[in-house]
Design a protein around this motif. Structure first.
Motif, mmCIF file in Angstrom:
data_model
loop_
_atom_site.group_PDB
_atom_site.id
_atom_site.type_symbol
_atom_site.label_atom_id
_atom_site.label_comp_id
_atom_site.label_asym_id
_atom_site.label_seq_id
_atom_site.Cartn_x
_atom_site.Cartn_y
_atom_site.Cartn_z
ATOM 1 N N UNK A 139 -0.866 11.298 -16.687
ATOM 2 C CA UNK A 139 -0.762 12.449 -15.787
ATOM 3 C C UNK A 139 0.566 12.397 -15.052
ATOM 4 N N UNK A 140 1.246 13.536 -14.979
ATOM 5 C CA UNK A 140 2.491 13.660 -14.222
ATOM 6 C C UNK A 140 2.221 14.498 -12.983
ATOM 7 N N UNK A 141 2.694 14.013 -11.844
ATOM 8 C CA UNK A 141 2.647 14.781 -10.606
ATOM 9 C C UNK A 141 4.081 15.090 -10.185
ATOM 10 N N UNK A 142 4.349 16.341 -9.939
ATOM 11 C CA UNK A 142 5.668 16.767 -9.486
ATOM 12 C C UNK A 142 5.489 17.548 -8.188
ATOM 13 N N UNK A 143 6.136 17.059 -7.119
ATOM 14 C CA UNK A 143 6.059 17.757 -5.839
ATOM 15 C C UNK A 143 7.349 18.549 -5.627
ATOM 16 N N UNK A 144 7.252 19.695 -4.977
ATOM 17 C CA UNK A 144 8.402 20.541 -4.735
ATOM 18 C C UNK A 144 8.284 21.858 -5.485
ATOM 19 N N UNK A 145 9.423 22.466 -5.785
ATOM 20 C CA UNK A 145 9.442 23.765 -6.474
ATOM 21 C C UNK A 145 10.286 23.645 -7.729
ATOM 22 N N UNK A 146 9.672 23.837 -8.887
ATOM 23 C CA UNK A 146 10.359 23.812 -10.177
ATOM 24 C C UNK A 146 10.769 25.229 -10.577
ATOM 25 N N UNK A 147 11.956 25.349 -11.127
ATOM 26 C CA UNK A 147 12.361 26.630 -11.717
ATOM 27 C C UNK A 147 12.395 26.541 -13.236
ATOM 28 N N UNK A 155 1.839 21.949 1.225
ATOM 29 C CA UNK A 155 0.996 22.947 0.576
ATOM 30 C C UNK A 155 0.452 23.910 1.629
ATOM 31 N N UNK A 156 -0.579 24.649 1.263
ATOM 32 C CA UNK A 156 -1.156 25.637 2.171
ATOM 33 C C UNK A 156 -2.651 25.384 2.327
ATOM 34 N N UNK A 157 -3.225 26.025 3.333
ATOM 35 C CA UNK A 157 -4.669 25.892 3.540
ATOM 36 C C UNK A 157 -5.455 26.401 2.342
ATOM 37 N N UNK A 158 -4.954 27.448 1.710
ATOM 38 C CA UNK A 158 -5.695 28.010 0.580
ATOM 39 C C UNK A 158 -5.634 27.116 -0.652
ATOM 40 N N UNK A 159 -4.601 26.263 -0.756
ATOM 41 C CA UNK A 159 -4.449 25.413 -1.935
ATOM 42 C C UNK A 159 -4.801 23.952 -1.692
ATOM 43 N N UNK A 160 -5.115 23.576 -0.460
ATOM 44 C CA UNK A 160 -5.311 22.162 -0.164
ATOM 45 C C UNK A 160 -6.447 21.552 -0.974
ATOM 46 N N UNK A 203 0.846 -1.197 0.000
ATOM 47 C CA UNK A 203 0.000 0.000 0.000
ATOM 48 C C UNK A 203 0.880 1.246 0.000
ATOM 49 N N UNK A 204 0.403 2.285 -0.669
ATOM 50 C CA UNK A 204 1.146 3.539 -0.751
ATOM 51 C C UNK A 204 0.553 4.550 0.229
ATOM 52 N N UNK A 205 1.434 5.311 0.863
ATOM 53 C CA UNK A 205 1.004 6.333 1.815
ATOM 54 C C UNK A 205 1.422 7.697 1.274
ATOM 55 N N UNK A 206 0.450 8.576 1.070
ATOM 56 C CA UNK A 206 0.694 9.934 0.567
ATOM 57 C C UNK A 206 0.273 10.940 1.631
ATOM 58 N N UNK A 207 1.155 11.915 1.896
ATOM 59 C CA UNK A 207 0.888 12.931 2.912
ATOM 60 C C UNK A 207 0.569 14.261 2.246
ATOM 61 N N UNK A 208 -0.500 14.891 2.673
ATOM 62 C CA UNK A 208 -0.859 16.250 2.264
ATOM 63 C C UNK A 208 -0.717 17.132 3.493
ATOM 64 N N UNK A 209 0.403 17.844 3.563
ATOM 65 C CA UNK A 209 0.784 18.594 4.755
ATOM 66 C C UNK A 209 0.587 20.085 4.524
ATOM 67 N N UNK A 210 -0.225 20.692 5.334
ATOM 68 C CA UNK A 210 -0.455 22.142 5.225
ATOM 69 C C UNK A 210 0.449 22.875 6.195
ATOM 70 N N UNK A 211 1.717 22.595 6.108
ATOM 71 C CA UNK A 211 2.711 23.259 6.935
ATOM 72 C C UNK A 211 4.059 23.100 6.253
ATOM 73 N N UNK A 243 -0.099 24.296 -8.359
ATOM 74 C CA UNK A 243 -0.615 24.554 -7.027
ATOM 75 C C UNK A 243 0.576 24.737 -6.096
ATOM 76 N N UNK A 244 0.291 25.177 -4.918
ATOM 77 C CA UNK A 244 1.366 25.296 -3.923
ATOM 78 C C UNK A 244 1.839 23.899 -3.521
#
Length: 1025
Positions: free
Chosen positions: A547-555, A499-504, A445-453, A582-583
């Motif tokens: 679909x591609x998902x990329x987490x973090x910050x891309x430049x 991420x943030x509360x506004x983007x969750x 099983x995969x565990x994914x975290x959505x952290x608003x902090x 998204x954030x």
């Protein structure tokens, strides 16, 4: 926790020169050498590799028999429902990855009976050494345990006990003289104690004659092969030296059975088609066919007992991924809960219009110190209502009991689940990390975290950034406080999104992306490079909606198609893909038409990035590592936990849901490191085990298990010649220590139970630490405990569980054992599922006793009718639970007591107007039409609940079945409250038409009335008639 300091040598026979020449793929032939290292084979051969080891390519193995039976009954069940009527080939290709994993679990527990030290040499588990009565008692206990687990929705435990049951049941036909007696039908008495029994030969009764050749014909004494029922005796072969074979008894036989040299020499096993291993090899097919019929019989009885829907859920047939939310419910989580609620509603709406099961829905709330309770349902409306009632309340210090909640989620969710954790707090229960890691890897099983902090924020800057009240901080925040979350998502193949509360709400789109049906992973990598990095993935003709998902910050991010067309995703729109930013998350969707071939992604990042590429396709794969077992049974034994680094092993893959008209080919797998660098290429060969069921079973030889974490990429070509790739995203953690659970006993309320295990040290002498945990709190001591293990040695220990007297029967306790070396990162785990059973379960099914048959059927059938009267009662102490008319076009009438006259029992076959009047009295919900003292049943109606109609379930019921002569057969199913089922077959044309069978055959079987109580009831009713 108790330990016995028993050390023994762990030098593996597989580490010698046998493996040194394998580099040129000659191992396929060299492994035949293992034939002379292995001890005798007991039972049908375990799995496909046993055919190689015994050079008997056409033998029916336990794996083959079990897989074929499960697939056949599953397809039979699907075809019995209107919504699944359709193309037979289409049904086979859409059973789903979860189905094949479930089948694999049953097969694993079946063949483990030949490999585990606690079962492989015990004659009771294999119907050896004339231990027939003990083996039958064990079979009936396992059947009762299977029903308990299924009814409690503990499907993983049910699959384990089902596999064990199948093994022993199948062995009976290979090890006994049942086939030699000329029996063409299965031995019903094995699981149905009320069926006629054949006595077992006494210990001093000779059963075999001398045989001096590898093929033994006519070596059974005449009485052991007679077809006269009143003089038949059962026998099974003795195996090796334990127990000692009496003079004149039959041996198991085969060139490696030491008991074959003691009189009577020879043997009678029918395990394979090889005369070297099976003296009665010429009867192997007959024994295998009966074993298959017996397995089919158990599956059909199980299906009819628990219902079609539950049966399909047991094997995860066509199941969409479970929706599992782990929700922080402290006061700062309002936006997160709202986002999860929105996604759940959207997913439920999308699944409502699609065929198949809606799936499992599971919610685990947590804060500090409360965790749970777990809410689990397969009703989407109930789940949505529960989500609506979820509130963000309270607060507290920043750490929360998150890992405890994830442990509950993993324990209650099915394998292959996607688990989504919503929180803004670090874990307070970090000591559970190893337990959660073990459960995630064991269940895949995969565990994914959505952290608003953001982990880089300090408590002061966070308060300034947030306009509303947040948590109280008892101490300064550590930048790495979320590292355990990142580690867990990384090793399980999930994601960690900051991420943030506004983007969750927008970020939570990923929940819908990942939990859609038929999602496969094409690429997955984590990167910490600050310079431009380049990655590639392949799309084949079977893949849609990439679909591609990329987490973090891309430049910077440049996508290049197989035709070398490029698009800068951050700065321009283009024909290749559409980007949503998204954030903390980038969502990239390839635009149609998607070109098959190799795609490239160049990215420059600021910090840590994770790339995950998914698409829609039914073609996916499962895998496990295995080693050759040469203890008592030649075959491949699955490696539990993490594989041992630096040694050879086999890699076994199952490619699922292959379309018959577009079947791809597969050439090799590549073991990929953490940065997706190639560590080793493994060539694949077909096992020819399951090709007829739209799956391909492949096996490869891994010369040396890498010493660093790795994942597995499968490579082949689709039907159009395009290269095809699939990636398993969980990271395999090689190690130098193993832990093996030796036995999985049943738990009895009010009693203590010991679970034995071995620690195997594949490194130098050193200290280890062992911890144990269970989800119910039954463990006496959890540890950690330290002990020393010698170089290449082992340590045997026990853990003690005390089951409360109030424990519910059928419940499953998940026991997790983790071991760590104190001087290195070496660690491993074992997970065992233990079932709570009543101390003295009722294993006796109900009975059906025929009292009277009236039949005047002429050549023109529609002008007359026939009827049969019978008494239904429960032979055990549980009482009757339900009745259902499974087959037949007539009407079944039930009474509380014997009616005074024959006319009151029922009329002749009703005319069409009467039949319509009866149907009109049935409610729209399918409920039965019944009065205070009488009830009526027709085919297609749900089971009649006896407790809702009869004054006492312990009392017998009187039944009369009436039908037109055009429908000459009927079948009544009767259950008791313990779950035992009886099939009552009714037939016109002969006296005493009632025949109880577990499978349909063309041959007639006789049945006698048994039990003084039932006989008196029959005589009483007959006199009244």
């Amino acid at each position: 926790m108790a330990y016995s300091p028993h050390l023994r040598s762990m030098t593996s026979p597989g580490r010698g020169r046998i493996w040194e020449v394998s580099g040129k793929q000659t191992h396929w032939f060299i492994l035949a050498y293992l034939l002379f290292l292995a001890l005798p084979c007991m039972g049908f051969l375990p799995n496909f590799w046993s055919r190689v080891l015994t050079l008997s390519w056409d033998s029916h193995t336990h794996q083959y028999i079990t897989e074929r039976a499960i697939v056949n009954v599953t397809l039979e069940t699907l075809r019995s429902t209107k919504k699944h009527q359709g193309n037979h080939a289409e049904e086979q290709t859409k059973l789903g990855r979860g189905f094949w994993r479930a089948v694999g679990e049953v097969v694993k527990y079946n063949v483990d009976m030949d490999f585990l030290s606690s079962t492989r040499s015990n004659p009771v588990y294999h119907f050896d050494s004339e231990r027939v009565d003990s083996a039958m008692g064990m079979l009936r206990q396992i059947w009762a345990q299977t029903l308990l687990s299924v009814r409690a929705k503990e499907y993983q435990s049910a699959r384990r006990s089902l596999g064990q049951l199948f093994h022993s049941l199948q062995d009976f036909y290979s090890h006994s003289n049942w086939v030699e007696m000329g029996q063409r039908f299965i031995y019903l008495h094995l699981l149905q104690p009320e069926e006629p029994a054949i006595p077992v030969a006494e210990e001093d009764t000779p059963t075999c004659m001398e045989c001096f050749s590898t093929t033994c014909r006519n070596n059974l004494l005449p009485r052991m092969t007679t077809r006269q029922q009143d003089t038949q005796l059962l026998t099974t072969g003795y195996f090796s030296t334990s127990p000692t074979k009496p003079q004149g008894k039959c041996s198991h036989g085969g060139i490696l059975d030491s008991s074959r040299h003691k009189g009577a020499k020879g043997g009678i096993n029918k395990d394979s088609t090889s005369p070297l291993f099976s003296p009665h090899h010429y009867l192997h097919v007959e024994a295998a066919n009966l074993a298959t019929e017996a397995t089919l019989s158990v599956l059909r009885d199980l299906r009819d007992t628990v219902g079609h829907k539950t049966f399909l859920r047991l094997f995860s047939v066509k199941q969409v991924p479970a929706l599992v939310f782990v929700m922080d419910t402290t006061g700062s989580m309002f936006e997160e809960i709202t986002a999860a609620r929105f996604r759940a509603h959207s997913i439920i709406q999308s699944r409502a219009g699609s065929p198949g099961q809606p799936g499992t829905f599971l919610l685990v709330p947590f804060h500090d110190p409360e965790v749970g309770p777990v809410y689990e349902t397969d009703d989407p409306n109930q789940f949505m209502q529960h989500m609506e009632n979820l509130m963000a309340l309270g607060g507290g210090d920043e750490p929360e009991m998150c890992l405890s909640a994830i442990q509950l989620a993993l324990t209650h969710s099915p394998p292959l689940s996607e688990i989504f954790v919503f929180t803004d707090a670090s874990p307070k229960d970090a000591h559970l990390f190893d337990v959660v890691k073990a459960l995630a890897l064991e269940k895949q099983s995969k565990v994914t975290f959505l952290l608003t902090e953001d982990p880089n924020y300090t408590s002061e800057s966070k308060r300034k950034r947030s306009g509303r009240k947040r948590r109280r901080r008892s101490e300064p925040l550590s930048p790495d406080r979320f590292s355990l979350y990142s580690s867990l998502s990384s090793l399980s193949g999930g994601l960690t999104i900051f991420t943030t509360n506004s983007d969750i709400r927008r970020v939570s789109t990923i929940v819908e992306d990942i939990t859609a049906a038929d999602k496969v992973t094409l690429f997955h990598v984590e990167s910490d490079q600050e310079l431009m990095s380049s990655h590639s993935f392949r799309v084949d003709s079977s893949v849609k909606n990439v679909t591609l998902h990329v987490t973090g910050i891309l430049t910077e991010c440049i996508l290049t198609s197989p035709s070398e067309q490029s698009q800068s995703l951050l700065s321009e729109e283009g024909p290749l893909a559409e980007l949503e930013r998204f954030e903390g998350l980038y969502r990239i969707s390839l635009l149609s038409p998607i070109q098959p071939g190799q795609w490239k992604l160049q990215a420059k990042n600021d910090g840590h990035l994770t790339f995950n590429v998914i698409g829609d396709s039914s073609i996916d794969f499962l895998y496990y590592f295995a080693t050759v077992n040469n203890e008592t049974h030649p075959g491949l034994a699955r490696v539990e936990g993490s594989p041992v680094a630096g040694v050879p092993a086999f890699l076994v893959l199952t490619v699922t849901d292959l379309a018959p008209d577009e079947e791809p080919s597969f050439s090799h797998v590549t073991l990929l490191g953490a940065d997706r660098e190639n560590l080793q290429q493994v060539m694949l060969n077909s096992s020819s085990s399951s090709s007829s069921y739209s799956v391909a079973e492949l096996v490869g030889w891994v010369e040396v298990i890498p010493r660093v974490p790795f994942c597995v990429r499968l490579t082949g070509r689709d039907s159009r010649g395009n290269k095809l790739e699939r990636v398993s995203t969980e990271m395999v953690q090689p190690t130098h220590v193993q832990i093996q659970v030796l036995s999985v006993p049943r738990l009895v309320p009010g009693h203590s139970t010991m679970v034995d295990f071995d620690i195997l040290n594949h490194g130098p002498a050193r200290l280890f630490s062992l911890s144990a945990d269970d989800d119910c709190g039954y463990l006496h001591k959890k540890g950690p405990h330290r002990f020393h293990v010698a170089e290449q040695g082992s340590f045997r220990g026990q853990v003690d569980l005390l089951t409360p007297a109030a424990a519910q029967s059928g419940a499953t306790v998940t026991l997790t054992l983790t071991v760590h070396a104190l001087d290195s990162p070496d660690s491993n785990y074992a997970v065992a599922y233990l079932t709570v059973v009543p101390p003295d379960p009722d294993t006796s099914p109900p009975s059906c006793s025929a009292a009277r048959v009236q039949s005047t059927c002429p050549s023109i059938c529609n002008e007359s009718s026939w009827s049969v009267s019978l008494v239904v009662s429960d032979r055990g102490r549980s009482g009757l639970a339900a009745l259902q008319l499974q087959k037949g076009e007539g009407i079944l009438t039930l009474f509380h007591s014997p009616p005074p006259t024959e006319d009151s029992l029922g009329e002749a076959q009703p005319d069409p107007d009467q039949q319509q009047a009866h149907r009109d009295t049935t409610t729209s919900g399918g409920h039965h039409h019944h009065h205070r003292h009488k009830a009526r049943l027709e085919k297609g109606e749900p089971p009649l609940n006896v407790s809702e109609w009869a004054p006492s379930s312990s009392q017998p019921l009187w039944v009369r079945y009436t039908s037109s002569c055009c429908s000459a057969r009927a079948e009544l199913l009767v259950w008791d409250t313990a779950g035992n089922m009886k099939r009552c077959h009714l037939t016109s044309g002969q006296q005493r038409q009632l025949r109880d069978r577990s499978i349909e055959t063309n041959g007639a079987r006789q049945i006698t009335l048994r039990g003084v109580f039932s006989l008196l009831l029959v005589l009483l009713w007959s006199s009244l008639l």
